[in-house]
Design an enzyme around this catalytic site. Structure first.
Site, PDB file in Angstrom:
ATOM      1  CD  GLU A   1     -13.521  16.328  30.054  1.00 13.50           C
ATOM      2  OE1 GLU A   1     -13.068  17.108  30.917  1.00 13.50           O
ATOM      3  OE2 GLU A   1     -13.986  16.693  28.974  1.00 13.50           O
TER       4      GLU A   1
ATOM      5  CG  ASP B   1     -12.146  12.015  27.359  1.00 16.63           C
ATOM      6  OD1 ASP B   1     -11.114  12.633  27.696  1.00 16.63           O
ATOM      7  OD2 ASP B   1     -13.217  12.576  27.069  1.00 16.63           O
TER       8      ASP B   1
END
Lengths: 140, 791
Positions: free
Chosen positions: B693, B650
């Site tokens: 993301e 992430d």
């Protein structure tokens, strides 16, 4: 700490690299941090080295010989004068290591001198050998 | 070891001496062939390195003379240009090897070392790697006592790997080694031979990846737990551990070079200034030059340029002489500085090993430079390289030199429309065809139809914006991606298999063939094809049986299946379709018909699939598609008793980038991250964007520690990478983009995807709360294992 993997303990050793050329600082840091679990601090002058060494108390200092303003040997003498830094082992990184130099360096009280250019994969082993530290696991 | 260099060009000779000195060889120089011969007759040399063109006695005559005197030391020829004729004559005259000028330092050193070693080989021991044995004496290869029948090239390839079992060979290096004395073919030939060799190894039961692909570098022997060279097991392990860390370290060292090459260039410039007329220079410049020469001497070697360090040291020594320089010394200095500049530039021009530019190439054929530049700029933000041609001839030349992946064409570029149409038609006839987006003021239906007939893939009116053009280009590129699709062909006729392979591979399809349907299931899972081609009649299991099995399995129920059959009997055709086939083609195969059907089939499913399976922004697999891939990988891991790592990655504080730089920049960064991940991981790994993301990565046959290490290397690359769109960070400042990651492992953390994901997610959460910018392991059982300390 910039290690990729967080270990449960602190890095085993901390090394202060002193070189006025930024890219040599960078490449030295990469070579050592990638090959070992040591932490590498960098500074660009002898003057900075004196204050950083006193505050950070690294386990060893890797010192370039030829620097403008305050060169390696001068920096080394200053380190020895200050009781707070007097006992930190210092390794000189120099483009010229001849056997006569080596003798002179030992006389001065330097722990070792390592020749530049070093091989990126071998530097960590050379430092460990000079200081009598256990070899990093990758190199064992 | 003593080496004689016979070279009349003083500069080249000096460089050679410098290079050989770094390897601790004693070097002597003769500046003409006759002197060389005299020296050889008088003294013992371990090797002679000679230029071809020499005064008094040329290199080839020198070779003949040396051999006619019964002297057996190795001779290495330095030849100008790539002149096959000279090489052949040289080798016939008694030379052992040659290096082409301008030579690559590493290559020269390697060849010298190889020749020196050759002198010492007495007997030829059997080469072993686990169960694999190669006997260089009898040229026999066996795996677990089963003989392997190899072609000469496959044999040579295997021998190369076995003799250099720790080394990674790039395709180029393999070409060098295996085709040294003939016309070298393209790198595809190497891949074909590797593939052939892998298949033969697999057929006798060797592990699938005995010859392993090292991503972005080349191939090497994979170290198996049991595969240690018998005579030196301990050393082997140690070397491998070092090797795993050596590659990323050297890649980062290279990266530092590319970051600071401007600085190095300035240092060389100071030397260039200082040696122009050293007598007239002010003391300050000479002082600076000394300092820079000193730094360069101490640093170039670190970056793999020992010859550069040596030159800088010589320069430093002469500059330090506290006296007026003699004229020869000045000339020496000037030559050395020129050589130094050459060495430094050569290194700077090489691309970074870790980052080859494999972005797709767009050719913009447009007479109006301003419009073309707008499209080119838009292309960059889409992660596409572009070239501009402002007339047709230029366009044709550029297509020959560097074939574009897609072309944007304004047909009005030519005075006669037929010229543009010809280009369009030619592009669509290429193998594989180059798709063309037509962009024209004539947007009547008749015009559009004409373009489509000629092979135009998309049509836009001239009023379209650059962004609209790029959207069309991107869509066409995604359609083209299908030509990299994998096809599995099952047929018991080997001739047909070979025929299909040669028919389909030029279209960029990767073809796996299987002659024995009994190995079907394993091959299916290993190859994970996009299209399956089955023969109706085969021994043991018929194609119809196989088709039904496939259709009954959840994972493969949507795999397109095409049948080959000699029967056009309606009954059989009915059975085929009833079993779940999508199409069928009658034998004998008519090439174009089959190709068209396959491409059509793939194109149709790919278009749907691309929408359904690929994340349009990062081009990585989306969650749905990768879930299926991960399930397949997990099944494979269970069946083959291998481990599997699942990582969740992430990006840290990504919202800040969107907030500060805008969402367009945020998207651009995500696109670059997608590209970086795609390049960094192996083709067999699953790399996907699961949303926002968050990225998910599946690493097959990888233990948790290795997985963590791999991600940590990636993190290190992130820290050093300059992402386009983000402000450059000064050295020492925190990196502009980092990530946190959690890594879990099958079977330790779970045996199904959901549990593995949860375990990795918990580790990710801990990594985030511990301050981000780090990689954490999932906890195994109740013990708290926080990653490894061997790194």
């Amino acid at each position: 700490m910039r290690r990729g993997i967080v270990t449960s303990s602190r890095p085993t050793k901390r090394i202060l690299v002193v070189d006025n050329e930024q890219y040599i600082q960078e490449v030295t840091k990469i070579c050592l941090e990638f090959m070992t679990d040591w932490e590498v601090l960098t500074v660009g002058s002898g003057q900075e080295c004196l204050s950083m060494a006193e505050i950070e108390q690294p386990d060893a200092i890797l010192l370039d010989v030829m620097m403008p303003d305050m060169d390696g040997p001068t920096t080394f003498k200053e380190l020895r004068v200050n009781p707070a830094t007097a006992s930190i082992p210092v390794i000189l990184l120099t483009a010229k290591v001849q056997s006569s130099d080596r003798h002179r360096y030992t006389q001065m009280g330097l722990t070792a001198a390592i020749a530049k250019p070093f091989h990126p994969l071998e530097l960590a082993g050379q430092i460990a050998a000079a200081l009598g530290w256990p070899l990093p696991e990758q190199l064992r | 070891m003593k080496i004689l260099v016979v070279e009349d060009d003083e500069l080249t000779a000096q460089v050679l001496v410098a290079i050989l000195n770094t390897q601790n060889y004693a070097v002597e120089v003769a500046t003409d062939g006759q002197t060389g011969l005299n020296l050889v007759e008088t003294f013992d040399y371990d090797l002679v390195l000679t230029d071809l063109i020499l005064p008094k006695l040329d290199g080839i005559s020198l070779c003949r003379q040396i051999r006619s005197r019964g002297l057996q030391m190795p001779i290495l020829l330095l030849t100008g240009q790539d002149n096959g004729h000279d090489k052949a004559i040289g080798l016939d005259a008694g030379a052992d090897d040659y290096v082409v000028k301008p030579f690559n330092v590493e290559e020269l050193i390697a060849r010298v070392r190889a020749l020196l070693r050759r002198g010492g080989i007495a007997s030829q021991p059997i080469l072993e790697w686990g169960d694999l044995q190669l006997d260089p004496g009898s040229c026999e290869v066996t795996y677990a006592s089963q003989p392997l029948l190899l072609t000469p090239k496959e044999y040579a390839l295997l021998e190369l790997f076995l003799r250099n079992h720790r080394r990674v060979f790039s395709c180029g290096m393999i070409l060098e080694h295996l085709w040294a004395y003939e016309e070298t073919p393209g790198e595809d030939a190497v891949r074909t031979h590797i593939k052939g060799l892998r298949q033969k190894l697999k057929a006798v039961g060797a592990p699938t990846n005995l010859i392993e692909t090292v991503y972005g570098i080349g191939y090497r022997l994979k170290l198996q737990a049991q595969a240690k060279l018998k005579e030196q097991p301990k050393l082997e392990k140690q070397e491998t551990r070092l090797a795993s860390i050596a590659e990323p370290t050297l890649a980062l060292v290279d990266h530092v070079w590319h970051q600071f090459k401007e600085r190095v260039s300035q240092q060389v410039e100071v030397l260039e200034q200082a040696v122009k007329a050293p007598e007239q220079q002010d003391g300050e410049l000479v002082q600076r030059a000394k300092q820079e020469a000193h730094t360069l001497a101490g640093s170039l070697g670190i970056f793999g340029l020992p010859a550069g360090s040596q030159l800088a040291r010589q320069i430093e020594q002469v500059l330090q002489a506290e006296r007026p320089l003699a004229e020869v010394e000045v000339i020496d200095l000037q030559n050395w500085v020129i050589a130094l500049r050459t060495v430094v530039e050569a290194k700077s021009q090489t691309n970074e090993a870790t980052m080859p530019d494999d972005r797709p190439l767009l050719l913009i054929v447009e007479a109006d430079r301003a419009i073309a530049d707008q499209i080119a700029r838009a292309a960059t933000t889409w992660g596409i390289r572009s070239q501009v041609a402002t007339h047709l001839k230029q366009a044709r030349t550029q297509i020959c030199l560097d074939p574009a992946n897609v072309v944007v064409l304004d047909p009005d570029i030519a005075a006669f429309p037929t010229d543009s149409f010809n280009l369009l038609a030619d592009l669509s006839k290429q193998v594989p065809p180059v798709p063309v987006v037509v962009y024209s003021e004539h947007d009547q239906l008749a015009d559009r139809l004409e373009f489509a007939h000629l092979g135009g893939r998309a049509f836009l009116p001239k009023s379209a914006s650059a962004i609209q053009v790029l959207e069309a280009v991107n869509q066409v590129l995604q359609q083209v991606e299908q030509t990299k699709a994998r096809v599995l062909v099952v047929d018991d006729d080997p001739a047909l298999l070979a025929g299909l392979r040669s028919l389909l591979e030029p279209w960029g399809l990767s073809v796996t063939t299987l002659a024995d349907p009994q190995h079907f299931w394993q091959t299916l899972e290993d190859c994970s094809p996009d299209l399956l081609i089955l023969d109706v009649e085969m021994p043991h299991l018929s194609g119809i049986d196989l088709c039904q099995i496939v259709r009954n399995d959840f994972h493969w129920s949507s795999l397109p299946i095409l049948f080959l059959t000699v029967h056009s009997d309606p009954n059989i055709v009915n059975q085929v379709f009833a079993a779940g086939a999508d199409d069928f083609v009658s034998k004998p195969i008519v090439g174009p018909e089959l190709v068209t059907r396959i491409i059509n089939r793939l194109e149709r499913i790919q278009l749907l699939r691309n929408l359904a399976e690929t994340d349009p922004l990062t081009k990585l697999a989306n969650r749905q598609k990768s879930t299926q891939d991960l399930e397949n990988l997990l099944n494979l891991a269970k069946r083959q008793n291998h481990s599997l790592c699942l990582a969740i990655l992430d990006l840290d504080r990504f919202k800040l980038i969107n907030d500060r730089c805008g969402h367009a920049t945020g998207d651009e960064v995500l696109r670059q991250v997608g590209h970086l991940l795609h390049q960094f991981f192996r083709t067999e790994d699953v790399v996907a964007r699961w949303g926002g993301e968050e990225f998910v990565i599946g690493l097959y046959d990888t233990h948790q520690q290795a997985g963590v290490q791999r991600l940590s290397h990636l993190l290190e690359l992130f820290r050093h990478k300059a992402f386009a769109g983000l402000p450059a960070q000064p050295i020492g400042a925190p990196p502009c983009l980092t990530f946190s990651a959690g890594v879990s492992q099958f079977p330790a953390n779970g045996t199904d995807l959901h549990t593995l994901y949860q375990a990795a997610d918990r580790a990710l959460y801990r990594a985030k709360s511990a301050g981000r910018d780090r990689v954490f392991c999932a906890e195994i059982a109740q013990s708290v294992v926080v990653s490894s300390s061997n790194y």
